[in-house]
Design a protein around this motif. Structure first.
Motif, PDB file in Angstrom:
ATOM      1  N   LEU A 199       0.736  -1.130  -0.052  1.00 19.30           N
ATOM      2  CA  LEU A 199       0.146  -0.053  -0.151  1.00 19.30           C
ATOM      3  C   LEU A 199       0.990   1.213   0.176  1.00 19.30           C
ATOM      4  CD1 LEU A 199      -2.833  -1.048   2.648  1.00 19.30           C
ATOM      5  CD2 LEU A 199      -2.917  -0.744  -0.029  1.00 19.30           C
ATOM      6  N   PHE A 200       2.070   1.292   0.621  1.00 20.60           N
ATOM      7  CA  PHE A 200       2.841   2.439   0.768  1.00 20.60           C
ATOM      8  C   PHE A 200       3.490   2.658  -0.641  1.00 20.60           C
ATOM      9  CE2 PHE A 200       7.270   4.131   1.425  1.00 20.60           C
ATOM     10  CZ  PHE A 200       6.895   5.275   2.161  1.00 20.60           C
ATOM     11  N   ASN A 201       3.888   1.698  -1.237  1.00 21.45           N
ATOM     12  CA  ASN A 201       4.425   1.778  -2.758  1.00 21.45           C
ATOM     13  C   ASN A 201       3.484   2.113  -3.506  1.00 21.45           C
ATOM     14  OD1 ASN A 201       7.099   0.775  -1.690  1.00 21.45           O
ATOM     15  ND2 ASN A 201       6.524  -1.300  -2.044  1.00 21.45           N
ATOM     16  N   ARG A 202       2.209   1.612  -3.647  1.00 17.38           N
ATOM     17  CA  ARG A 202       1.225   2.144  -4.361  1.00 17.38           C
ATOM     18  C   ARG A 202       0.969   3.495  -4.280  1.00 17.38           C
ATOM     19  NH1 ARG A 202      -4.207   2.868  -4.138  1.00 17.38           N
ATOM     20  NH2 ARG A 202      -5.346   2.664  -5.874  1.00 17.38           N
ATOM     21  N   ASN A 203       0.847   4.020  -2.902  1.00 15.96           N
ATOM     22  CA  ASN A 203       0.427   5.365  -2.891  1.00 15.96           C
ATOM     23  C   ASN A 203       1.810   6.331  -3.347  1.00 15.96           C
ATOM     24  OD1 ASN A 203      -0.685   7.627  -1.643  1.00 15.96           O
ATOM     25  ND2 ASN A 203       0.276   7.534   0.348  1.00 15.96           N
ATOM     26  N   GLU A 204       2.752   5.806  -2.957  1.00 18.63           N
ATOM     27  CA  GLU A 204       4.237   6.586  -3.488  1.00 18.63           C
ATOM     28  C   GLU A 204       4.129   6.503  -5.252  1.00 18.63           C
ATOM     29  OE1 GLU A 204       6.591   8.183  -2.169  1.00 18.63           O
ATOM     30  OE2 GLU A 204       5.701   7.888  -0.077  1.00 18.63           O
ATOM     31  N   ASP A 205       3.618   5.681  -5.863  1.00 18.31           N
ATOM     32  CA  ASP A 205       3.591   5.733  -7.359  1.00 18.31           C
ATOM     33  C   ASP A 205       2.526   6.483  -7.749  1.00 18.31           C
ATOM     34  OD1 ASP A 205       5.750   4.035  -7.223  1.00 18.31           O
ATOM     35  OD2 ASP A 205       4.549   2.101  -7.639  1.00 18.31           O
ATOM     36  N   LEU A 206       1.157   6.543  -6.833  1.00 19.53           N
ATOM     37  CA  LEU A 206       0.166   7.250  -7.378  1.00 19.53           C
ATOM     38  C   LEU A 206       0.464   8.779  -7.477  1.00 19.53           C
ATOM     39  CD1 LEU A 206      -2.603   7.059  -8.514  1.00 19.53           C
ATOM     40  CD2 LEU A 206      -3.549   6.962  -5.854  1.00 19.53           C
ATOM     41  N   TRP A 207       1.041   9.188  -5.988  1.00 20.44           N
ATOM     42  CA  TRP A 207       1.140  10.445  -5.879  1.00 20.44           C
ATOM     43  C   TRP A 207       2.524  11.110  -6.126  1.00 20.44           C
ATOM     44  CZ3 TRP A 207      -2.774  13.687  -4.882  1.00 20.44           C
ATOM     45  CH2 TRP A 207      -4.001  13.000  -4.758  1.00 20.44           C
ATOM     46  N   ALA A 208       3.466  10.470  -7.046  1.00 21.95           N
ATOM     47  CA  ALA A 208       4.775  10.653  -7.367  1.00 21.95           C
ATOM     48  C   ALA A 208       4.694  12.008  -7.879  1.00 21.95           C
ATOM     49  CB  ALA A 208       5.532   9.646  -8.173  1.00 21.95           C
ATOM     50  N   ASP A 209       4.005  12.073  -9.013  1.00 24.10           N
ATOM     51  CA  ASP A 209       3.604  13.471  -9.704  1.00 24.10           C
ATOM     52  C   ASP A 209       2.262  14.036  -9.223  1.00 24.10           C
ATOM     53  OD1 ASP A 209       3.559  15.752 -11.366  1.00 24.10           O
ATOM     54  OD2 ASP A 209       3.168  14.534 -13.148  1.00 24.10           O
TER      55      ASP A 209
ATOM     56  N   TYR B  73       1.362  17.052  -9.164  1.00 26.45           N
ATOM     57  CA  TYR B  73       0.580  18.260  -9.956  1.00 26.45           C
ATOM     58  C   TYR B  73      -0.148  17.307 -11.096  1.00 26.45           C
ATOM     59  CZ  TYR B  73      -0.168  21.794 -13.693  1.00 26.45           C
ATOM     60  OH  TYR B  73      -0.645  22.661 -14.490  1.00 26.45           O
ATOM     61  N   THR B  74       0.059  16.090 -11.661  1.00 28.16           N
ATOM     62  CA  THR B  74      -0.684  15.642 -12.532  1.00 28.16           C
ATOM     63  C   THR B  74      -2.105  14.991 -11.801  1.00 28.16           C
ATOM     64  OG1 THR B  74       1.078  15.112 -13.849  1.00 28.16           O
ATOM     65  CG2 THR B  74      -0.917  13.753 -14.258  1.00 28.16           C
ATOM     66  N   ALA B  75      -1.693  14.358 -10.799  1.00 25.56           N
ATOM     67  CA  ALA B  75      -2.707  13.795  -9.933  1.00 25.56           C
ATOM     68  C   ALA B  75      -3.656  14.679  -9.413  1.00 25.56           C
ATOM     69  CB  ALA B  75      -2.106  13.119  -8.580  1.00 25.56           C
ATOM     70  N   ASN B  76      -3.264  16.087  -9.152  1.00 30.71           N
ATOM     71  CA  ASN B  76      -4.136  17.074  -8.637  1.00 30.71           C
ATOM     72  C   ASN B  76      -5.196  17.561  -9.845  1.00 30.71           C
ATOM     73  OD1 ASN B  76      -5.442  18.958  -7.078  1.00 30.71           O
ATOM     74  ND2 ASN B  76      -4.120  20.619  -7.279  1.00 30.71           N
ATOM     75  N   GLN B  77      -4.327  17.572 -11.037  1.00 29.78           N
ATOM     76  CA  GLN B  77      -5.152  18.204 -12.104  1.00 29.78           C
ATOM     77  C   GLN B  77      -6.088  17.204 -12.744  1.00 29.78           C
ATOM     78  OE1 GLN B  77      -2.438  18.297 -15.623  1.00 29.78           O
ATOM     79  NE2 GLN B  77      -3.633  19.719 -16.684  1.00 29.78           N
ATOM     80  N   LYS B  78      -6.002  15.870 -12.626  1.00 27.83           N
ATOM     81  CA  LYS B  78      -6.862  14.758 -12.913  1.00 27.83           C
ATOM     82  C   LYS B  78      -8.128  14.737 -11.768  1.00 27.83           C
ATOM     83  CE  LYS B  78      -3.753  11.362 -15.134  1.00 27.83           C
ATOM     84  NZ  LYS B  78      -3.153  10.171 -14.998  1.00 27.83           N
ATOM     85  N   LEU B  79      -7.840  15.114 -10.475  1.00 23.41           N
ATOM     86  CA  LEU B  79      -8.729  15.076  -9.843  1.00 23.41           C
ATOM     87  C   LEU B  79      -9.704  16.252  -9.781  1.00 23.41           C
ATOM     88  CD1 LEU B  79      -9.671  13.667  -7.063  1.00 23.41           C
ATOM     89  CD2 LEU B  79      -8.173  14.756  -5.672  1.00 23.41           C
ATOM     90  N   ARG B  80      -9.180  17.434 -10.116  1.00 21.89           N
ATOM     91  CA  ARG B  80      -9.772  18.675 -10.228  1.00 21.89           C
ATOM     92  C   ARG B  80     -10.816  18.644 -11.595  1.00 21.89           C
ATOM     93  NH1 ARG B  80      -8.401  23.150  -7.486  1.00 21.89           N
ATOM     94  NH2 ARG B  80      -8.952  24.702  -8.886  1.00 21.89           N
ATOM     95  N   ALA B  81     -10.283  17.840 -12.551  1.00 22.94           N
ATOM     96  CA  ALA B  81     -11.018  17.693 -14.091  1.00 22.94           C
ATOM     97  C   ALA B  81     -12.126  16.762 -13.740  1.00 22.94           C
ATOM     98  CB  ALA B  81     -10.087  17.034 -15.098  1.00 22.94           C
ATOM     99  N   GLU B  82     -11.812  15.858 -12.672  1.00 24.18           N
ATOM    100  CA  GLU B  82     -13.205  14.811 -12.383  1.00 24.18           C
ATOM    101  C   GLU B  82     -14.317  15.649 -11.562  1.00 24.18           C
ATOM    102  OE1 GLU B  82     -15.146  11.364 -12.573  1.00 24.18           O
ATOM    103  OE2 GLU B  82     -13.225  11.748 -13.702  1.00 24.18           O
ATOM    104  N   PHE B  83     -13.737  16.592 -10.720  1.00 19.32           N
ATOM    105  CA  PHE B  83     -14.652  17.228  -9.896  1.00 19.32           C
ATOM    106  C   PHE B  83     -15.552  18.449 -10.959  1.00 19.32           C
ATOM    107  CE2 PHE B  83     -12.079  16.925  -5.777  1.00 19.32           C
ATOM    108  CZ  PHE B  83     -12.547  15.614  -5.598  1.00 19.32           C
TER     109      PHE B  83
END
Length: 317
Positions: free
Chosen positions: A168-178, A180-190
């Motif tokens: 779970l820790f490694n998955r979280n690190e891979d998911l939130w490594a970037d 800016y991109t994660a925040n951009q996708k999340l805001r687009a979904e919102f």
């Protein structure tokens, strides 16, 4: 607020310290307006909702953490612990709900006016850290062997959970490594979800305005569409549209292509008897040769046949 009142007290000129204090001298309570029902054993406190509830007056949801001015009353004792009851008014309607403390289970119980939102679960079934009960704590203190076994069991659970936690820790690190991109996708979904909600709200408002209604509309479901189509076609909802269409198609295929008639069995036997008889009986003349052709005079003579002579005329006429 309490500190401000404590350091800014006004002592009138006729104040006598022998009265025992400023509150006793003025004939007021230290809690001031919160003690207006102190003669009934009630004081006003700031009560925070311990869990999510549904108000039975307006049927609205009230979230955990919402604060109210509640009337606190002592209603009993649990051993040496007092049991208090809190009465408060809903901020959305005129309904009052009463909540009582439950020291035995370390919880609060709704007495009237509201309904608890049930979202409780057993923490032992989803891997949560559960505090030890009083019996287990006492046994851990008294029984050394049980304490050793209990400690080894906890260690085994911790070792078995390490790979899962690392994954779970490694998955979280891979998911939130970037980030800016994660925040951009999340805001687009919102934004997409917000746009859909705004369109649905506008559509519901237009429908309510057209129908002159003032009621909350629920989300449309496939089952609702099915029943609405069945009601519009005045059909029973026992079968779906596809099944009814297939039954109608089979009924049309099985129908006869010829028009229906009242041809009975008796008439069928009579017709077959006539068809099986000779041509002479049917009034059909056999074909003659050229030598046996009759003259025009013979043709003019009336001949007797089974077929009636309709519309014949003579020369005298």
């Amino acid at each position: 607020m309490g500190e401000r009142k404590g350091v800014n007290k006004y002592y009138p000129p006729d104040y006598d310290p022998r009265a025992g204090g400023l509150n006793k001298f003025l004939g007021t309570h230290a809690l001031r307006e919160r003690a207006r029902k102190i003669d009934k054993g009630i004081i006003i406190i700031r009560f925070e909702m311990p869990y999510n509830i549904w108000c039975e007056g307006c049927k609205n949801h009230i979230g955990m953490g919402v604060r109210y001015n509640a009337e606190k009353t002592k209603v009993g004792m649990y051993y040496t612990t007092p049991v208090y009851e809190f009465k408060m008014k809903c901020h959305l309607c005129d309904n009052h709900f009463v909540i009582r403390a439950d020291p035995a289970n370390l919880d609060y119980v709704i007495q009237s006016g509201a309904r608890r939102q049930e979202n409780r679960w057993d923490p032992t079934k989803n891997g949560q850290v559960v505090p030890e009960t009083k019996e287990t704590q006492k046994r851990l203190f008294d029984d050394s062997m049980f304490k050793l076994e209990h400690g080894e069991e906890d260690q085994n659970i911790a070792n078995s959970a390490k790979p899962r936690l690392a994954k779970l820790f490694n998955r979280n690190e891979d998911l939130w490594a970037d980030s800016y991109t994660a925040n951009q996708k999340l805001r687009a979904e919102f934004r997409k979800t917000n746009c859909e909600l705004n369109q649905k709200t506008l559509k519901d408002k237009l429908l309510l305005k057209k129908s002159s209604l003032d009621i909350p509309l629920l989300s449309e479901r496939e089952e609702d569409k099915k029943y609405a189509s069945l009601l519009s076609m005045k059909l029973t909802p026992s079968k779906s549209i596809l099944e009814l269409t297939e039954d109608i198609r089979k009924e049309i295929i099985l129908q006869s292509s010829l028009p229906t008639s009242n041809f009975s069995r008796h008439k069928e036997e009579k017709a077959m008897k006539i068809l099986n008889s000779s041509k002479k009986d049917l009034g059909i003349m056999p074909k003659r040769s050229s030598s046996e052709m009759v003259t025009n005079q013979d043709i003019k003579k009336p001949k007797t046949s089974l077929v009636g002579d309709y519309g014949s005329s003579s020369e005298s006429e």
